[in-house]
Write a protein that holds these residues in place. Structure first.
Motif, short mmCIF file in Angstrom:
data_model
loop_
_atom_site.label_atom_id
_atom_site.label_comp_id
_atom_site.label_asym_id
_atom_site.label_seq_id
_atom_site.Cartn_x
_atom_site.Cartn_y
_atom_site.Cartn_z
N CYS A 1 69.96 36.12 19.05
CA CYS A 1 71.36 36.50 18.78
C CYS A 1 71.44 37.38 17.53
N CYS B 1 74.14 34.99 15.07
CA CYS B 1 73.72 33.72 14.44
C CYS B 1 72.20 33.61 14.33
N CYS C 1 75.60 35.48 23.28
CA CYS C 1 75.22 34.16 22.77
C CYS C 1 76.44 33.23 22.93
N CYS D 1 77.78 31.82 20.67
CA CYS D 1 78.66 32.10 19.51
C CYS D 1 79.43 33.39 19.73
ZN ZN Z 1 74.78 33.52 18.32
#
Ligand code: ZN
Ligand code: BV8
Length: 236
Positions: A123, A126, A144, A146
């Motif tokens: 990612c 993150c 991702c 996130c």
């Molecule tokens: Zn991520």
């Protein structure tokens, strides 16, 4: 060939550097060959952080296509012979520029992937890394949890090699009594520099390739032929 067989049997430590040529017989296109990836896809422009920044979808289309190709590939006799050589050797390190993981599939254990793996996604937000073997990927570019953009877990041009792994590769090349350089055009640095590192460490250097390369003039033995054909004969 007998002398080399003997050399491999007696070597207290062996290090190997492989490139795309060892996966050629598994049907994975090389980079610089006639039908190479560089030709069709201007890969030198695609395998860069700038290209990903500019057009992540285009870069992922290239990697998704390579991932589906590699998912159908099986280790060939060159990969298998190297796994066998490792089992027979006291100290053995396999340094690979390949991102196809075919050495893992062939049973090699001590592998240093200096250019990463096409099966890893990382990612860009993150930093989380994981193996993702889905082919094709459900959406390009993949995201991702996130919400961040995922990138392939490979080393692009202009990016440094994974720190810990690169140091180990240099050490293995320097400490090797025999250094095999197989199926690489030896033009990408710093990986190609490992040949020189092994020579400085006093290694006997043997190259296996279907053609000569920029390091052919610096090695002790240059075996011209296919890795899938020559490596098993070195093991007999
Ligand atoms: Zn991520
Ligand atoms: C870095 C992963 C700096 C992604 C790849 C000018 C001069 C010198 C160097 C540079 C320069 N300008 C820029 C550089 C540095 C650059 C570089 O070396 N460029 C080259 C092109 C000139 N290097 C980098 O950018 C590296 N990073 O230097 O960082 C830095 C330092 C500190 C801090 C920050 C930054 C990163 C390089 C890694 C790039 N990533 N791939 C992906 O795969 O998509 S490179 C790519 O080329 C693959 O990894 C591949 O493994 C690698 C080498 O290619 P080969 O494996 O050798 O494959 P190729 O097709 O070329 O050759 C196949 C060979 O097999 C042929 O010889 C053929 O004859 C043979 N063969 C075919 N069939 C068979 C066979 N042999 C045996 N049997 C067969 N059957």
């Amino acid at each position: 060939m007998d002398a080399i067989r003997q050399l491999l049997r007696e070597a207290r430590s062996i290090a190997v550097l492989t490139g795309a040529g060892v996966s050629a017989e598994s049907g994975v296109p090389t980079f610089r060959g006639a039908d190479g990836l560089w030709k069709q896809y201007r890969a030198l422009d695609l395998a860069t952080p700038e290209a990903f920044e500019r057009d992540p979808k285009l870069v992922w289309e290239w990697y998704d296509w390579r991932r589906s190709l590699i998912s159908k590939a099986r280790p060939n006799s060159a990969h298998l012979a190297l796994a066998e050589l490792e089992r027979q050797s006291r100290h053995f390190t396999l340094i690979t520029q390949n991102v196809d993981d075919l050495h893992d599939d062939a049973g090699s254990r001590n592998i240093l992937k200096v250019h990463g793996s096409i099966w890893i996604v990382r990612c860009t937000e993150c930093g989380r890394e994981r193996t993702d073997r889905r082919v094709p990927l459900p959406e390009l570019p993949p995201k991702c949890d996130c919400g961040g953009l995922l990138r392939p877990g490979v080393v692009w041009f202009g990016e440094s090699l994974p720190a810990g792994i690169w140091e180990k590769a240099e050490e293995a090349a320097h400490d090797a009594a025999v250094f095999l350089v197989i199926g690489t055009s030896a033009v990408v640095y710093p990986s190609a520099g490992l040949v020189q590192t092994s020579r400085r460490g006093g290694a006997k250097v043997i190259e296996i390739n279907v053609e000569t390369t920029p390091v052919s003039g610096t090695v002790d033995e240059c075996l011209l032929g296919s890795a899938a054909e020559l490596l098993p004969r070195l093991m007999a």
